[in-house]
Motif scaffolding. Sequence first.
Motif, PDB file in Angstrom:
ATOM      1  N   GLY A  16       0.820  -1.195   0.000  1.00 14.00           N
ATOM      2  CA  GLY A  16       0.000   0.000   0.000  1.00 14.00           C
ATOM      3  C   GLY A  16       0.857   1.249   0.000  1.00 14.00           C
ATOM      4  O   GLY A  16       2.070   1.194  -0.213  1.00 14.00           O
ATOM      5  N   VAL A  17       0.231   2.376   0.246  1.00 10.16           N
ATOM      6  CA  VAL A  17       0.968   3.637   0.270  1.00 10.16           C
ATOM      7  C   VAL A  17       1.928   3.675   1.449  1.00 10.16           C
ATOM      8  O   VAL A  17       3.095   4.050   1.312  1.00 10.16           O
ATOM      9  N   GLN A  18       1.452   3.249   2.627  1.00  8.67           N
ATOM     10  CA  GLN A  18       2.245   3.366   3.842  1.00  8.67           C
ATOM     11  C   GLN A  18       3.006   2.093   4.201  1.00  8.67           C
ATOM     12  O   GLN A  18       4.138   2.164   4.680  1.00  8.67           O
ATOM     13  N   ARG A  19       2.380   0.927   3.978  1.00 13.17           N
ATOM     14  CA  ARG A  19       2.973  -0.320   4.471  1.00 13.17           C
ATOM     15  C   ARG A  19       3.007  -1.407   3.403  1.00 13.17           C
ATOM     16  O   ARG A  19       2.183  -1.413   2.490  1.00 13.17           O
ATOM     17  N   LYS A  36       6.807   1.369   5.283  1.00  9.53           N
ATOM     18  CA  LYS A  36       7.776   1.689   4.236  1.00  9.53           C
ATOM     19  C   LYS A  36       8.631   2.889   4.651  1.00  9.53           C
ATOM     20  O   LYS A  36       8.141   3.806   5.326  1.00  9.53           O
ATOM     21  N   PRO A  37       9.906   2.910   4.255  1.00 10.32           N
ATOM     22  CA  PRO A  37      10.722   4.109   4.487  1.00 10.32           C
ATOM     23  C   PRO A  37      10.094   5.300   3.779  1.00 10.32           C
ATOM     24  O   PRO A  37       9.558   5.162   2.669  1.00 10.32           O
ATOM     25  N   SER A  38      10.154   6.464   4.394  1.00 12.56           N
ATOM     26  CA  SER A  38       9.542   7.652   3.797  1.00 12.56           C
ATOM     27  C   SER A  38      10.153   7.976   2.432  1.00 12.56           C
ATOM     28  O   SER A  38       9.493   8.545   1.565  1.00 12.56           O
ATOM     29  N   THR A  39      11.404   7.572   2.224  1.00 11.84           N
ATOM     30  CA  THR A  39      12.077   7.845   0.948  1.00 11.84           C
ATOM     31  C   THR A  39      11.518   7.012  -0.199  1.00 11.84           C
ATOM     32  O   THR A  39      11.725   7.331  -1.365  1.00 11.84           O
ATOM     33  N   LYS A  40      10.816   5.915   0.135  1.00  9.87           N
ATOM     34  CA  LYS A  40      10.279   5.037  -0.901  1.00  9.87           C
ATOM     35  C   LYS A  40       8.787   5.244  -1.134  1.00  9.87           C
ATOM     36  O   LYS A  40       8.181   4.542  -1.944  1.00  9.87           O
ATOM     37  N   MET A  41       8.208   6.186  -0.429  1.00  9.14           N
ATOM     38  CA  MET A  41       6.791   6.470  -0.618  1.00  9.14           C
ATOM     39  C   MET A  41       6.581   7.398  -1.807  1.00  9.14           C
ATOM     40  O   MET A  41       7.399   8.301  -2.037  1.00  9.14           O
ATOM     41  N   PRO A  42       5.525   7.191  -2.552  1.00 12.18           N
ATOM     42  CA  PRO A  42       5.248   8.106  -3.674  1.00 12.18           C
ATOM     43  C   PRO A  42       4.912   9.499  -3.161  1.00 12.18           C
ATOM     44  O   PRO A  42       4.331   9.657  -2.080  1.00 12.18           O
ATOM     45  N   ARG A  43       5.291  10.510  -3.911  1.00 12.44           N
ATOM     46  CA  ARG A  43       4.982  11.883  -3.502  1.00 12.44           C
ATOM     47  C   ARG A  43       3.517  12.169  -3.796  1.00 12.44           C
ATOM     48  O   ARG A  43       3.068  12.076  -4.937  1.00 12.44           O
ATOM     49  N   ARG A  44       2.779  12.503  -2.754  1.00 14.19           N
ATOM     50  CA  ARG A  44       1.359  12.810  -2.904  1.00 14.19           C
ATOM     51  C   ARG A  44       1.131  14.269  -2.509  1.00 14.19           C
ATOM     52  O   ARG A  44       1.641  14.736  -1.498  1.00 14.19           O
ATOM     53  N   ASN A  45       0.361  14.959  -3.329  1.00 16.23           N
ATOM     54  CA  ASN A  45       0.101  16.373  -3.068  1.00 16.23           C
ATOM     55  C   ASN A  45      -1.267  16.614  -2.442  1.00 16.23           C
ATOM     56  O   ASN A  45      -1.714  17.762  -2.344  1.00 16.23           O
ATOM     57  N   ASN A  46      -1.944  15.518  -2.024  1.00 15.73           N
ATOM     58  CA  ASN A  46      -3.204  15.700  -1.320  1.00 15.73           C
ATOM     59  C   ASN A  46      -2.917  16.005   0.154  1.00 15.73           C
ATOM     60  O   ASN A  46      -1.765  16.086   0.583  1.00 15.73           O
ATOM     61  N   PHE A  47      -3.979  16.146   0.944  1.00 15.94           N
ATOM     62  CA  PHE A  47      -3.818  16.532   2.352  1.00 15.94           C
ATOM     63  C   PHE A  47      -2.965  15.517   3.112  1.00 15.94           C
ATOM     64  O   PHE A  47      -2.045  15.897   3.853  1.00 15.94           O
ATOM     65  N   ASN A  48      -3.253  14.219   2.918  1.00 18.36           N
ATOM     66  CA  ASN A  48      -2.502  13.191   3.641  1.00 18.36           C
ATOM     67  C   ASN A  48      -1.023  13.187   3.255  1.00 18.36           C
ATOM     68  O   ASN A  48      -0.149  12.981   4.103  1.00 18.36           O
TER      69      ASN A  48
END
Length: 222
Positions: A16-19, A36-48
């Motif tokens: 998923g996005v986080q795990r 997931k490491p924050s460096t491997k998360m997709p960049r999202r421009n929504n509120f979350n």
Amino acid sequence: MTSALNLSPTNLVASGVQRAVYFHPTDRTKLIKVLKPSTKMPRRNNFNGIVDRWFPSTRLRQIRKEYSEYLRIMLGHPEPEFRAPMSHMFGFVSTNIGLGCLTESVLNADGTLGQTLGAKAKAQTLSDHDIDLLNDTIARIFANDIRASDMNPNNFVFGHRDNGDGPGQEECVLVDGFGDIHAIPVRSMGKWSNRIGLNDSCERLARNTKLTWHKNTLQFSR
């Protein structure tokens, strides 16, 4: 010192996005969720996505809320016959890719991972029996005042849980998304506020699965 469990890509169940979710390397009845490491998360421009970047501790808040809700429900129901509508949680384990949350897996009779409500709805294979199982779970969520903030179709899985003597009865299990994860914990104010939130969640779930939600009976139908 306990050695870390080795999680290989072949054991990956979902991402998923986080795990990321893996099968336990030696116990098929267990899953391991790794943040997931924050460096491997997709960049999202929504509120979350913006909150994740500016306030990274909020990623851990979701896990704390999940465990807090699980403990609240289980400590309130010590009776052995209690059937929790959400997956059981077994603490944390060290892995080669980070700290993992140990939880139970919901399996088909042949040992493969159970199908989600979302997958069945998309494939148009959702049967009347499946809807009965879903309604049974929803009834237990309302009856036990469970705070479920993310009741999306992919968080409900059909199958069997291990009961210590092998596969238990077939059921629908909420495997993720429980706990009052909102910035303002409205659902924790009381049963009345949680009930309003659960009704809203079920209405969205109905729209996403092309089912009908009956607010008066707290049940789904075609």
